[in-house]
Enzyme design. Structure first.
Site, PDB file in Angstrom:
ATOM      1  NE  ARG A  34     125.864  23.545  52.682  1.00 23.42           N
ATOM      2  CZ  ARG A  34     126.167  24.818  52.875  1.00 23.42           C
ATOM      3  NH1 ARG A  34     126.823  25.166  53.965  1.00 23.42           N
ATOM      4  NH2 ARG A  34     125.825  25.745  52.001  1.00 23.42           N
ATOM      5  CB  ILE A  60     123.154  28.434  54.678  1.00 21.53           C
ATOM      6  CG1 ILE A  60     124.268  27.503  55.181  1.00 21.53           C
ATOM      7  CG2 ILE A  60     122.513  27.885  53.427  1.00 21.53           C
ATOM      8  CD1 ILE A  60     123.761  26.098  55.535  1.00 21.53           C
ATOM      9  CB  SER A  61     128.372  31.035  53.948  1.00 22.05           C
ATOM     10  OG  SER A  61     128.040  32.294  54.496  1.00 22.05           O
ATOM     11  CD  GLN A  62     131.204  29.870  48.053  1.00 23.49           C
ATOM     12  OE1 GLN A  62     130.899  30.972  47.648  1.00 23.49           O
ATOM     13  NE2 GLN A  62     131.967  29.041  47.363  1.00 23.49           N
ATOM     14  N   PRO A  63     129.906  26.109  51.374  1.00 19.49           N
ATOM     15  CG  PRO A  63     129.266  23.887  51.070  1.00 19.49           C
ATOM     16  CD  PRO A  63     129.083  25.261  50.499  1.00 19.49           C
TER      17      PRO A  63
END
Length: 410
Positions: A34, A60-63
């Site tokens: 990531r 970028i979205s949270q995992p």
């Protein structure tokens, strides 16, 4: 910095512990770096469970959210998948480790080129990226086994539903402003879909002909509003009443900072860096023994007109300590005083050489030592620390007093 260990820790703490069970998703998240999908200088924050700004007003979205969407898409090794909203390329990279092929659409050419470059460097050959309107899908290569939309739409674009295989799954955030819901649509027939609500989310808007319009000042709005229709385009075909049959959605205003929170992130990162620097300096100082008993920073000397007092400023609970009182030469008896707070912090185990007399007056304890005009006299108080925590007491010689501060570790 061992990114592999940090990545594994992220998967354990933010993915599996929060209910993600799909082993293909978990394996992909352990495999894909990531940190390669965030802007330079942000690598150390890549594995926090939070969205990060990637420029162009996108994130970028949270995992966890990425893992949830992939798990709910029920991806299989032979699937052909469409992702709408390439962004940094992280989600496409994860999908490519699970499915046969990924087609990804991005509205911003700069982000699309950056994502393509990352895929090439990482050797991910089963991803195709193009710049275009994600609300229209990718008809030339449809149908898809799964479609994952990484941006919120006012309602489900018709084209995306039409491009699903029978049994295909569409994962998409739907709704305006803070009312977005993550939905899963499963195609069960030609025009039949099974709908499931997966919970509330907050994504950047899906901009396109069949989604939100880009004309709204979305990154400067301060109050949320509901979607509404706006005046038709002049080119729209009129209906019988002279109006327009075309409906264009106005982008809802979101709270300031929700979509483009890079300024807050920069402040947060600065605080984190400073905290780590302070922690490391403190750790090194402790390892060198500079704060321990006998270390150069462990004691302090207070100067008074009639002498000085050397005492511990850092100590441990229930540990032996000493305080050295030095009197200047004098032909008269010398007096050293302490207050009641001192006796709460330390118990006096002994005095060397012993005092001539002791008295109590006005809440203070006084120790009288015989006169000595030949030279300075040192008196050593043998102490035992008592209550832990920061301690401030008054000590004095003759008529002068000073405040003494000591921190006693538990």
């Amino acid at each position: 910095m061992d990114m592999t260990r940090i990545r594994d820790r992220m998967v354990e703490h933010h993915v599996t512990r929060r209910g993600i069970r799909d082993q293909s998703v978990i394996g992909a998240m352990r495999m894909v770096p990531r940190e390669k999908f965030v802007p330079p200088g942000s690598e150390e924050f890549a594995y926090q469970d939070a969205p990060l700004s990637i420029g162009e007003g996108q994130t970028i979205s949270q995992p966890f959210i990425v893992a949830l969407m992939l798990e709910k898409a029920n991806l299989n090794a032979g699937d052909k998948v469409l992702e709408v909203g390439t962004g940094s390329g992280y989600a496409s990279a994860l999908i490519s480790r699970i499915a046969r092929h990924v087609y990804s659409i991005e509205r911003h050419e700069k982000l699309a080129l950056q994502a393509t470059d990352r895929f090439e460097k990482l050797g991910y050959r089963n991803i195709d990226v193009r710049v275009g309107d994600g609300s229209k899908g990718w008809a030339e290569v449809a149908p898809f086994n799964a479609i994952i939309v990484s941006a919120g739409a006012p309602e489900v674009p018709t084209a995306l539903k039409e491009q699903l295989h029978l049994g295909g799954r569409l994962i998409i955030p739907v709704g305006g402003g803070e009312g977005q819901r993550l939905k899963r649509f499963t195609r069960t027939g030609g025009a039949a879909f099974e709908e499931e609500d997966l919970g509330g989310v907050l994504f950047v808007p899906l901009i396109g002909e069949d989604a939100w319009t880009a004309s709204h000042p979305m990154y400067t709005a301060t109050t949320p509003s509901l979607p509404e229709t706006i005046a038709p385009k002049p080119s729209s075909p009129p209906n019988a009443q002279g109006g327009s049959m075309e409906k264009i959605y106005k982008l809802p205003a979101l709270p300031e900072g929700v979509l483009d929170h890079s300024e807050f992130q920069q402040r947060f990162w600065a605080v984190q860096r400073i905290s780590w620097i302070v922690f490391m300096l403190l750790l090194v100082t402790c390892l060198l023994g500079l704060l321990g008993r006998g270390g150069p920073f462990s004691r302090q000397t207070l100067l008074l007109p009639e002498g000085s007092v050397d005492f511990p400023v850092i100590s441990r609970w229930n540990a032996p300590e000493d305080m050295t009182v030095t009197f200047t030469p004098s032909s008269e008896d010398r007096v050293f005083t302490i207050d009641a707070a001192f006796l709460q912090s330390f118990s006096v185990q002994g005095i060397d050489p012993p005092q001539k007399a002791t008295f109590a007056r006005d809440g203070r304890i006084g120790y009288v030592f015989p006169a000595d005009s030949a030279g300075p006299t040192q008196i050593v108080f043998r102490l035992q620390t008592q209550l832990p925590g920061p301690r401030r007491t008054l000590i004095g010689m003759g008529g002068e007093t000073r405040t003494q501060s000591t921190f006693i570790f538990p």
